[in-house]
Design a protein around this motif. Structure first.
Motif, PDB file in Angstrom:
ATOM      1  N   GLN A 165       0.832  -1.202   0.000  1.00 18.45           N
ATOM      2  CA  GLN A 165       0.000   0.000   0.000  1.00 18.45           C
ATOM      3  C   GLN A 165       0.869   1.255   0.000  1.00 18.45           C
ATOM      4  N   ALA A 166       0.407   2.288  -0.719  1.00 16.09           N
ATOM      5  CA  ALA A 166       1.164   3.530  -0.846  1.00 16.09           C
ATOM      6  C   ALA A 166       1.483   4.130   0.523  1.00 16.09           C
ATOM      7  N   ASN A 167       2.741   4.523   0.666  1.00 20.59           N
ATOM      8  CA  ASN A 167       3.205   5.136   1.912  1.00 20.59           C
ATOM      9  C   ASN A 167       4.030   6.369   1.559  1.00 20.59           C
ATOM     10  N   PRO A 168       3.486   7.572   1.771  1.00 22.61           N
ATOM     11  CA  PRO A 168       4.227   8.796   1.418  1.00 22.61           C
ATOM     12  C   PRO A 168       5.518   8.978   2.199  1.00 22.61           C
ATOM     13  N   LEU A 169       5.698   8.221   3.296  1.00 24.91           N
ATOM     14  CA  LEU A 169       6.889   8.382   4.138  1.00 24.91           C
ATOM     15  C   LEU A 169       7.971   7.354   3.820  1.00 24.91           C
ATOM     16  N   SER A 170       7.716   6.457   2.882  1.00 29.58           N
ATOM     17  CA  SER A 170       8.681   5.410   2.538  1.00 29.58           C
ATOM     18  C   SER A 170       8.906   5.392   1.035  1.00 29.58           C
ATOM     19  N   THR A 171      10.063   5.892   0.610  1.00 27.89           N
ATOM     20  CA  THR A 171      10.377   5.960  -0.820  1.00 27.89           C
ATOM     21  C   THR A 171      10.989   4.642  -1.289  1.00 27.89           C
ATOM     22  N   PRO A 172      10.482   4.032  -2.373  1.00 26.43           N
ATOM     23  CA  PRO A 172      11.098   2.804  -2.898  1.00 26.43           C
ATOM     24  C   PRO A 172      12.545   3.045  -3.318  1.00 26.43           C
ATOM     25  N   ALA A 173      13.335   1.996  -3.242  1.00 30.34           N
ATOM     26  CA  ALA A 173      14.756   2.121  -3.581  1.00 30.34           C
ATOM     27  C   ALA A 173      14.953   2.486  -5.043  1.00 30.34           C
ATOM     28  N   HIS A 174      14.067   1.988  -5.918  1.00 28.85           N
ATOM     29  CA  HIS A 174      14.234   2.221  -7.351  1.00 28.85           C
ATOM     30  C   HIS A 174      12.863   2.442  -7.974  1.00 28.85           C
ATOM     31  N   ILE A 175      12.564   3.680  -8.327  1.00 27.71           N
ATOM     32  CA  ILE A 175      11.253   4.032  -8.882  1.00 27.71           C
ATOM     33  C   ILE A 175      11.287   3.895 -10.404  1.00 27.71           C
ATOM     34  N   VAL A 176      10.388   3.091 -10.948  1.00 24.17           N
ATOM     35  CA  VAL A 176      10.308   2.907 -12.401  1.00 24.17           C
ATOM     36  C   VAL A 176       8.841   2.920 -12.835  1.00 24.17           C
ATOM     37  N   PRO A 177       8.554   3.391 -14.043  1.00 23.90           N
ATOM     38  CA  PRO A 177       7.188   3.303 -14.579  1.00 23.90           C
ATOM     39  C   PRO A 177       6.946   1.922 -15.179  1.00 23.90           C
ATOM     40  N   GLU A 178       5.792   1.728 -15.773  1.00 23.88           N
ATOM     41  CA  GLU A 178       5.512   0.479 -16.484  1.00 23.88           C
ATOM     42  C   GLU A 178       6.486   0.323 -17.652  1.00 23.88           C
ATOM     43  N   TRP A 179       6.654  -0.912 -18.113  1.00 26.22           N
ATOM     44  CA  TRP A 179       7.696  -1.218 -19.102  1.00 26.22           C
ATOM     45  C   TRP A 179       7.511  -0.427 -20.390  1.00 26.22           C
ATOM     46  N   TYR A 180       6.262  -0.136 -20.782  1.00 25.62           N
ATOM     47  CA  TYR A 180       6.039   0.533 -22.064  1.00 25.62           C
ATOM     48  C   TYR A 180       6.408   2.010 -22.035  1.00 25.62           C
ATOM     49  N   PHE A 181       6.698   2.551 -20.850  1.00 23.63           N
ATOM     50  CA  PHE A 181       7.173   3.934 -20.736  1.00 23.63           C
ATOM     51  C   PHE A 181       8.687   4.030 -20.583  1.00 23.63           C
ATOM     52  N   LEU A 182       9.375   2.901 -20.451  1.00 27.30           N
ATOM     53  CA  LEU A 182      10.795   2.922 -20.086  1.00 27.30           C
ATOM     54  C   LEU A 182      11.681   3.680 -21.082  1.00 27.30           C
ATOM     55  N   PRO A 183      11.508   3.532 -22.421  1.00 25.25           N
ATOM     56  CA  PRO A 183      12.369   4.310 -23.326  1.00 25.25           C
ATOM     57  C   PRO A 183      12.228   5.820 -23.125  1.00 25.25           C
ATOM     58  N   PHE A 184      11.004   6.283 -22.890  1.00 27.53           N
ATOM     59  CA  PHE A 184      10.782   7.720 -22.696  1.00 27.53           C
ATOM     60  C   PHE A 184      11.286   8.173 -21.324  1.00 27.53           C
ATOM     61  N   TYR A 185      11.199   7.286 -20.343  1.00 26.22           N
ATOM     62  CA  TYR A 185      11.734   7.586 -19.017  1.00 26.22           C
ATOM     63  C   TYR A 185      13.258   7.702 -19.073  1.00 26.22           C
ATOM     64  N   ALA A 186      13.887   6.862 -19.912  1.00 27.15           N
ATOM     65  CA  ALA A 186      15.343   6.950 -20.081  1.00 27.15           C
ATOM     66  C   ALA A 186      15.749   8.280 -20.708  1.00 27.15           C
ATOM     67  N   ILE A 187      14.986   8.741 -21.685  1.00 28.86           N
ATOM     68  CA  ILE A 187      15.259  10.052 -22.299  1.00 28.86           C
ATOM     69  C   ILE A 187      15.103  11.152 -21.258  1.00 28.86           C
ATOM     70  N   LEU A 188      14.071  11.021 -20.432  1.00 28.23           N
ATOM     71  CA  LEU A 188      13.830  12.007 -19.368  1.00 28.23           C
ATOM     72  C   LEU A 188      15.006  12.094 -18.408  1.00 28.23           C
ATOM     73  N   LYS A 189      15.599  10.937 -18.089  1.00 23.12           N
ATOM     74  CA  LYS A 189      16.690  10.889 -17.103  1.00 23.12           C
ATOM     75  C   LYS A 189      18.059  11.186 -17.688  1.00 23.12           C
ATOM     76  N   SER A 190      18.160  11.250 -19.015  1.00 23.70           N
ATOM     77  CA  SER A 190      19.478  11.334 -19.638  1.00 23.70           C
ATOM     78  C   SER A 190      20.117  12.714 -19.518  1.00 23.70           C
ATOM     79  N   PHE A 191      19.345  13.708 -19.121  1.00 21.06           N
ATOM     80  CA  PHE A 191      19.891  15.070 -18.976  1.00 21.06           C
ATOM     81  C   PHE A 191      20.267  15.296 -17.510  1.00 21.06           C
TER      82      PHE A 191
END
Length: 434
Positions: A278-304
């Motif tokens: 369950q969502a917990n605003p006080l506990s950040t996951p170690a590695h935040i990723v979107p669904e697999w079909y967004f990953l190429p665009f997420y990589a572009i977002l992070k590349s800068f």
């Protein structure tokens, strides 16, 4: 496109004659997907994926409507309502898994559909509007999927919404206002769930409307084909029914087998385990990723990762949206008079490199942000934009294509080769047959 040789609809039964004279729906269906719609005789199985995308959308709408009857769009109860669906609703586990994995299947067939369009030049004249509407549908799909991913209110859902919407705050002057408007507040909460749920419910019907326009635009110039050569006469076509309804039926059977295997044997393969917390605003996951079909665009977002005139965060947002908006200009970036990559050997190799580059971006988007992965993402992002803005215009202007066949029939009977095209043949390749 006008097909003088197309079979005309002639109702025989008095009831159908009465209906056709007052509401010509049977005539419309007959001319759209029946014997009254001739299509090129050489379409391969890559042309199945447009129909499969429509089937996937129907599955999403049907399962989504039923799930909405049991879902609670409130931050305090959303997670438990999903657990209620999984454990207490009759067949609820099947509906939830079919909806979640249906989104992945939808994106798989759409990505293959896009790759087919890129390879066979289906974005070229006179089919630019078909391509543009397809890109609009893709953008609507991404918005719908993102909002749907937030609804289960698990850890990855919550923090995905937090991170992705946070990037909008990088937009000067209006960024913070846009983020607050999206979330309904200063952080993902009950207001976020309410508006995301309402939009997630609405947008599939907007997508359905856009698909109707997409098909309507397709029926004006007619379908493209693997040779890219225009239809010359009745010898180049066959009726859509029964030839391609049978072919689409075979493709649909394979699609449903894969879909069923995913639902029954590995329903969580494409999901993230943190979403069962369950969502917990006080506990950040170690590695935040979107669904697999967004990953190429997420990589572009992070590349800068550095500021240059603008902030790195803003560059990432602009690049992410720009990577999709580039597709709108593709019909004019590629000036080659030849459509199909079967006759464009140089372009074909660059297209294969682009596909590998997108897979690399997908890997980087899902991997941890180590120094090596950041560099790989920056290289892959650079090549992605170079392909469309530099390589494609140069290759399309300088490449010498292979000889085109004189007609679709010649290509079918003699293989992919043909005689060298005359100037009028090449020019005629860009003009729809009358």
């Amino acid at each position: 496109m006008s097909f003088p040789w197309a079979k005309q609809y002639e109702p025989k039964h008095p009831t159908m004659q009465w209906l056709d004279s007052r509401l010509p729906l049977p005539r419309f269906v007959y001319n759209a997907v029946g014997a009254g719609y001739p299509v090129p005789r050489n379409l391969n199985y890559f042309w199945n994926f447009g129909v499969l995308a429509g089937v996937a959308l129907v599955c999403q709408i049907v399962t989504g409507i039923v799930l909405a009857m049991h879902f609670s769009s409130d931050a305090a109860t959303a997670f438990t309502s999903v657990e209620h669906i999984m454990r207490d609703v009759n067949g609820g586990w099947f509906l939830r898994y079919a909806h979640a994995n249906g989104a992945s299947m939808f994106f798989i067939v759409v990505y293959i559909h896009i790759c087919r369009g890129l390879y066979y030049g289906s974005y070229k004249a006179p089919r630019e509007m078909i391509w543009l509407l397809g890109v609009v549908i893709f953008l609507l799909m991404m918005a719908t999927a993102f909002m749907g991913y937030v609804l289960p209110w698990g850890q990855m859902s919550f923090w995905g919404a937090q991170v992705i919407t946070g990037f909008f705050s990088a937009i000067p002057v209006v960024g913070d206002s846009i983020r607050i408007w999206l979330l309904g507040g200063y952080a993902p909460d009950a207001a976020t769930l309410n508006r995301f749920f309402s939009l997630h419910y609405l947008l599939p019907f907007v997508i359905a409307g856009a698909i109707i326009l997409h098909i309507w635009a397709l029926h004006i110039p007619g379908s493209n084909n693997p040779t890219g050569v225009d239809v010359k006469g009745p010898q180049d076509t066959v009726p859509f029914h029964p030839y391609y309804t049978a072919k689409d039926g075979f493709g649909l059977g394979i699609f449903l087998l894969v879909f069923a295997a995913l639902i029954f044997f590995s329903p969580n393969l494409l999901g993230h385990p943190d979403n069962y917390i369950q969502a917990n605003p006080l506990s950040t996951p170690a590695h935040i990723v979107p669904e697999w079909y967004f990953l190429p665009f997420y990589a572009i977002l992070k590349s800068f990762t550095f500021d240059f005139i603008l902030t790195a965060k803003l560059w990432g947002v602009l690049a992410m949206f720009g990577s999709i908006l580039l597709l709108f200009f593709l019909p004019w970036l590629d000036s080659s008079p030849v459509r199909s990559s079967n006759y464009r050997p140089v372009y074909r190799w660059f297209l294969i490199v682009l596909l590998a580059d997108v897979f690399l971006l997908g890997y980087v988007g899902g991997a941890e942000a180590t120094a090596r992965n950041v560099i790989l993402g920056q290289i892959a992002t650079t090549y992605y934009f170079l392909h469309f803005l530099v390589i494609l215009p140069i290759v399309s202007a300088m490449e010498r294509p292979r000889p085109l066949p004189n007609s679709i029939t010649e290509a079918v009977l003699k293989g992919k080769g043909g005689t060298a095209p005359t100037k009028s043949a090449v020019e005629g390749n860009m003009v729809p047959a009358e």
